[in-house]
Design a protein around this motif. Sequence first.
Motif, PDB file in Angstrom:
ATOM      1  N   ASP A   4       0.678  -1.264   0.298  1.00  0.00           N
ATOM      2  CA  ASP A   4       0.318  -0.126  -0.625  1.00  0.00           C
ATOM      3  C   ASP A   4       1.292   1.661   0.422  1.00  0.00           C
ATOM      4  O   ASP A   4       0.786   2.118  -0.499  1.00  0.00           O
ATOM      5  CB  ASP A   4      -0.757  -0.024   1.102  1.00  0.00           C
ATOM      6  CG  ASP A   4      -0.261   0.010   2.563  1.00  0.00           C
ATOM      7  OD1 ASP A   4       0.897  -0.290   2.537  1.00  0.00           O
ATOM      8  OD2 ASP A   4      -1.362  -0.471   3.036  1.00  0.00           O
ATOM      9  N   LEU A   7       1.028   3.038  -3.753  1.00  0.00           N
ATOM     10  CA  LEU A   7      -0.133   3.817  -3.953  1.00  0.00           C
ATOM     11  C   LEU A   7       0.444   5.364  -3.961  1.00  0.00           C
ATOM     12  O   LEU A   7      -0.282   5.997  -4.874  1.00  0.00           O
ATOM     13  CB  LEU A   7      -1.173   3.570  -3.763  1.00  0.00           C
ATOM     14  CG  LEU A   7      -1.981   2.422  -3.518  1.00  0.00           C
ATOM     15  CD1 LEU A   7      -3.194   1.629  -2.766  1.00  0.00           C
ATOM     16  CD2 LEU A   7      -1.783   1.414  -5.264  1.00  0.00           C
ATOM     17  N   ASP A   8       1.233   5.516  -3.018  1.00  0.00           N
ATOM     18  CA  ASP A   8       1.518   6.984  -2.562  1.00  0.00           C
ATOM     19  C   ASP A   8       2.776   7.469  -3.147  1.00  0.00           C
ATOM     20  O   ASP A   8       2.680   8.837  -2.691  1.00  0.00           O
ATOM     21  CB  ASP A   8       1.038   7.672  -1.410  1.00  0.00           C
ATOM     22  CG  ASP A   8      -0.340   7.794  -0.808  1.00  0.00           C
ATOM     23  OD1 ASP A   8      -1.175   7.978  -1.852  1.00  0.00           O
ATOM     24  OD2 ASP A   8      -1.089   7.649   0.806  1.00  0.00           O
ATOM     25  N   SER A 199      -3.909   9.009  -1.264  1.00  0.00           N
ATOM     26  CA  SER A 199      -4.963   8.497  -0.572  1.00  0.00           C
ATOM     27  C   SER A 199      -6.014   9.020  -0.299  1.00  0.00           C
ATOM     28  O   SER A 199      -7.162   8.265  -0.597  1.00  0.00           O
ATOM     29  CB  SER A 199      -4.561   6.433   0.037  1.00  0.00           C
ATOM     30  OG  SER A 199      -3.497   6.353  -0.901  1.00  0.00           O
ATOM     31  N   LYS A 205      -7.949   5.781  -5.088  1.00  0.00           N
ATOM     32  CA  LYS A 205      -7.194   4.244  -3.929  1.00  0.00           C
ATOM     33  C   LYS A 205      -7.672   4.372  -3.027  1.00  0.00           C
ATOM     34  O   LYS A 205      -6.901   3.098  -2.181  1.00  0.00           O
ATOM     35  CB  LYS A 205      -5.838   6.213  -4.368  1.00  0.00           C
ATOM     36  CG  LYS A 205      -4.836   6.056  -5.326  1.00  0.00           C
ATOM     37  CD  LYS A 205      -3.559   6.524  -4.879  1.00  0.00           C
ATOM     38  CE  LYS A 205      -2.658   6.944  -6.114  1.00  0.00           C
ATOM     39  NZ  LYS A 205      -1.891   7.500  -5.486  1.00  0.00           N
ATOM     40  N   ALA A 206      -8.442   4.910  -2.356  1.00  0.00           N
ATOM     41  CA  ALA A 206      -9.091   4.624  -0.950  1.00  0.00           C
ATOM     42  C   ALA A 206      -9.832   3.468  -1.157  1.00  0.00           C
ATOM     43  O   ALA A 206     -10.224   2.654  -0.384  1.00  0.00           O
ATOM     44  CB  ALA A 206      -9.736   5.735  -0.705  1.00  0.00           C
ATOM     45  N   TYR A 342      -5.293   0.455  -9.446  1.00  0.00           N
ATOM     46  CA  TYR A 342      -4.431   1.046  -8.343  1.00  0.00           C
ATOM     47  C   TYR A 342      -3.941  -0.607  -7.464  1.00  0.00           C
ATOM     48  O   TYR A 342      -2.937  -0.820  -7.204  1.00  0.00           O
ATOM     49  CB  TYR A 342      -4.834   1.942  -7.505  1.00  0.00           C
ATOM     50  CG  TYR A 342      -4.504   2.968  -7.932  1.00  0.00           C
ATOM     51  CD1 TYR A 342      -4.005   3.229  -8.498  1.00  0.00           C
ATOM     52  CD2 TYR A 342      -5.619   3.758  -8.282  1.00  0.00           C
ATOM     53  CE1 TYR A 342      -3.443   4.973  -8.345  1.00  0.00           C
ATOM     54  CE2 TYR A 342      -5.601   5.424  -8.484  1.00  0.00           C
ATOM     55  CZ  TYR A 342      -4.174   5.484  -9.006  1.00  0.00           C
ATOM     56  OH  TYR A 342      -4.447   6.888  -9.552  1.00  0.00           O
TER      57      TYR A 342
END
Length: 361
Positions: A4, A7-8, A199, A205-206, A342
């Motif tokens: 995770d 993702l950012d 996110s 993304k969330a 994602y």
Amino acid sequence: MPDDTLLDDARRLADADPDGLLRAAAGAGAQVRATAEAAREAGLDRLEGLRPRALVLLTRPGAAQAAPGVLAALLGPGCPVPVVRADEVPTWVGPLDVVVGHTDDPGDHVLAAGVDRAVRRGSAVVLTAPPEGPVAAAASGGAVLVVPRLPVPPGFTFPTALTAGLLALSTLGLLRVDPEVLADELDREAERAHPDHESFVNPAKALALRLAERTPLLWGLDPVATAVAARAAQALGTFTDLVCDVADYQQALSRPALHRAAVRAGSASDIFADPDDLDAPSAAPPRVLLLAVRSEPGDPLRRLAADRLPGADLVDPAEELTADEVTRAAVLALRFDLAALYLGLAAGTTGGSGRYAPATA
């Protein structure tokens, strides 16, 4: 297990996506515009003024298989024309019927034979397909052949199929669709879900983080949302290894064991829950996502779902944008497309050098 942190990290995301799959998905608005232009040039206006005996929506295998279900749900039971969803062109079609279909496979011989029969019998046929092959040859006898103009990787043609169908229904006077408005809203959704956005402000993304290491139960609160859920399951199966359940919520209530498991999984996140009342978590505990497109104040089904599944996530585009039902459905589908990408990039199930190789759609 998905990473995770990727993702950012925009740079790592770009490295994980050398084929530009996120960019392809974000081009949904461009697909809408290109399809609208192609439909105009193909002569879609010849459908104006027709009042068909039946409207046949063809469901062929591929990435856009869910599009006819979304179209039928948008039309609803109040449609003045009988709507038939079929895997093949029915044998009874005739000059009073309209057939709408899409394929990514130019060699779909079953579809080619059906289109040829429908054209010979005088049916109005609107077909979105590649310009060469048996399908295009069958359509050349009189069908409106809408050739996709925007090249996209396999698995990304849902916006094209949906747009062509919407325009056909709009030309028939059965739905009101403004393709430019639809394209603009899809562009805005793609911008909200841009890889550079973190996110906590990025809806795709969330959503991906909510789905990670869970078994998604995609339960619709209205027929349109349930139809979009089928597209979401297709996207998740294309880009991730998640297995989904898709149902309308009333149907979900008829499966008490699964519904109880969903209630238990939701209560596990309750800080006031008694640990002794909770079973040990499974390898991939379920997560309920309640999907909504038709926002109706005081909807008893929504209240029932909220009461029985307080831990469920509500995914309702109407909470974030003011748009018509058609646009909300398309935005919801795009959000799941991007979330699936994602999640697939973070888990390594898609992207990378040569790792993205879905079956030909």
